[in-house]
Design an enzyme around this catalytic site. Structure first.
Site, PDB file in Angstrom:
ATOM      1  N   ARG A  98      19.195  -5.528 -47.234  1.00 15.49           N
ATOM      2  CA  ARG A  98      17.959  -5.394 -47.999  1.00 15.49           C
ATOM      3  C   ARG A  98      18.196  -6.013 -49.371  1.00 15.49           C
ATOM      4  O   ARG A  98      18.932  -6.976 -49.497  1.00 15.49           O
ATOM      5  CB  ARG A  98      17.533  -3.924 -48.086  1.00 15.49           C
ATOM      6  CG  ARG A  98      17.053  -3.363 -46.745  1.00 15.49           C
ATOM      7  CD  ARG A  98      16.752  -1.886 -46.815  1.00 15.49           C
ATOM      8  NE  ARG A  98      17.965  -1.091 -46.815  1.00 15.49           N
ATOM      9  CZ  ARG A  98      17.982   0.238 -46.860  1.00 15.49           C
ATOM     10  NH1 ARG A  98      16.850   0.915 -46.923  1.00 15.49           N
ATOM     11  NH2 ARG A  98      19.120   0.906 -46.851  1.00 15.49           N
ATOM     12  N   LYS A 124      12.629  12.458 -44.681  1.00 17.73           N
ATOM     13  CA  LYS A 124      11.578  11.610 -44.122  1.00 17.73           C
ATOM     14  C   LYS A 124      11.065  12.118 -42.781  1.00 17.73           C
ATOM     15  O   LYS A 124      10.225  11.474 -42.155  1.00 17.73           O
ATOM     16  CB  LYS A 124      12.105  10.183 -43.975  1.00 17.73           C
ATOM     17  CG  LYS A 124      12.551   9.577 -45.305  1.00 17.73           C
ATOM     18  CD  LYS A 124      13.167   8.214 -45.118  1.00 17.73           C
ATOM     19  CE  LYS A 124      13.779   7.704 -46.414  1.00 17.73           C
ATOM     20  NZ  LYS A 124      14.402   6.381 -46.250  1.00 17.73           N
ATOM     21  N   PRO A 184       8.067   4.075 -45.258  1.00 15.50           N
ATOM     22  CA  PRO A 184       7.688   5.284 -45.986  1.00 15.50           C
ATOM     23  C   PRO A 184       8.915   6.066 -46.443  1.00 15.50           C
ATOM     24  O   PRO A 184       9.861   6.256 -45.679  1.00 15.50           O
ATOM     25  CB  PRO A 184       6.883   6.075 -44.951  1.00 15.50           C
ATOM     26  CG  PRO A 184       6.368   5.043 -44.004  1.00 15.50           C
ATOM     27  CD  PRO A 184       7.452   4.010 -43.926  1.00 15.50           C
ATOM     28  N   GLU A 185       8.910   6.481 -47.702  1.00 14.52           N
ATOM     29  CA  GLU A 185       9.985   7.293 -48.240  1.00 14.52           C
ATOM     30  C   GLU A 185       9.444   8.686 -48.518  1.00 14.52           C
ATOM     31  O   GLU A 185       8.325   9.015 -48.135  1.00 14.52           O
ATOM     32  CB  GLU A 185      10.566   6.617 -49.487  1.00 14.52           C
ATOM     33  CG  GLU A 185      11.170   5.247 -49.165  1.00 14.52           C
ATOM     34  CD  GLU A 185      11.888   4.605 -50.338  1.00 14.52           C
ATOM     35  OE1 GLU A 185      12.231   5.322 -51.295  1.00 14.52           O
ATOM     36  OE2 GLU A 185      12.107   3.381 -50.305  1.00 14.52           O
TER      37      GLU A 185
END
Length: 313
Positions: free
Chosen positions: A297, A61, A2-3
């Site tokens: 990533r 966040k 989640p961002e």
């Protein structure tokens, strides 16, 4: 993971559904989920029971609900949440016999405005964490920005986190936004690494960094300290715009690991221009989107719209 738009969607849901509720009881089903709380599960529960949940707040966040107490004029501590990779906060009816298989912590509630009687923390991958943390003062921006939503006290573990681009303090045209542009240009690193630095500007993760860079026509390895002020302003404007668009449709969901407090998915994945689209045509020029390894990533970019720098960082 989640961002910012996903966390803001959850924050807004908590504001509607549980603010004003009193915590009647706490069940900790997995101690790892409260590993950041001093004293462990028992102390975590003890500091929540009997307290009321005040207006939900967020920085980057992290999100939190100050804990009000009838014996105090102002909250001195907050229920602090970091969703990690797969954490979810779900409002529930505690009388139901069904429990989510990845339920880690349940707060039993009285008096929630939605009628919910439980707030569940569900976390499949167990990287998220909950705690009760003291509220500490943070610097007031100079000059003070109008309509500042964030309180000037935040949980101690959040004090080092920078404000994010949805914060009124950092609105375009403000002194704080200009200061941020200068801070980005002083970083001797690639521009995407700078965007992901939560002590510089918070809330931008891998997905929205790639989308902002695509909109701004900048390659992720461009040197931050070689960019012109106009380039950095354009990039920050793009990052803010893409996150506001994602927020309007509930964030980005690729699977069931991110949902809002009602268990609903977000729909921004349908509008992504670069992230996750390796080999697909660039929506702007038609060139195939490329993927490059980046910090364990991936970075997704258009070779025509975002040319690779000669000396990348």
């Amino acid at each position: 993971m989640p961002e910012l738009p996903e966390v803001e969607t959850v924050r807004a849901g908590l504001d509607r559904h549980v603010v004003g509720a009193r915590v009647r009881d706490v069940e900790v089903l997995r101690d790892d989920s409260v590993r950041r709380h001093d004293g462990g599960a028992a102390a975590f529960a003890d500091q929540l029971v009997g307290r009321r949940l005040a207006a939900a707040q967020r920085r980057g966040k992290y999100l939190w609900l100050p804990l009000s107490d009838a014996s105090a004029d102002a909250a001195s501590a907050a229920f602090l949440v970091h969703l990690g990779m797969s954490g979810q906060l779900l409002v529930r009816d505690a009388s139901s016999s069904w429990r989510h298989p990845h339920l880690r912590v349940r707060l039993h509630l009285d008096g929630a405005p939605s009628g919910a009687t439980a707030l569940d923390f569900v976390d499949q991958r167990t990287f998220g964490h909950l705690s009760v943390a003291d509220l500490v003062p943070v610097p007031v921006p100079e000059p003070p920005a109008p309509r500042v939503r964030d309180a000037e006290r935040v949980p101690a573990p959040v004090a080092h986190i920078a404000r994010d681009l949805l914060d009124p303090v950092l609105a375009p045209g403000t002194a704080a936004r200009a200061t941020l542009v200068g801070a980005v240009r002083r970083r001797r690193t690639g521009i995407k690494r700078a965007l992901l630095d939560q002590t510089l500007v918070s809330g931008i993760g891998n997905i929205y960094a790639d989308e902002a860079l695509w909109r701004a026509r900048l390659h992720h390895a461009r040197a931050a300290d070689a960019l012109r002020p106009v380039d950095v302003r354009r990039l920050l404007d793009a990052a803010e715009a893409v996150m506001r668009e994602a927020l309007a449709v509930g964030g980005t969901s690729f699977d069931s690991l991110y949902v809002n407090v009602n268990g609903e998915s977000g729909y921004f994945a349908r509008g992504l221009a670069a992230y996750g689209r390796e080999g697909e045509p660039c929506p702007r020029c038609g060139a195939p989107i490329r993927r490059s390894p980046f910090m364990n990533r991936s970075a997704f970019w258009c070779p025509r719209c975002q040319p690779r720098p000669r000396v990348p960082r």
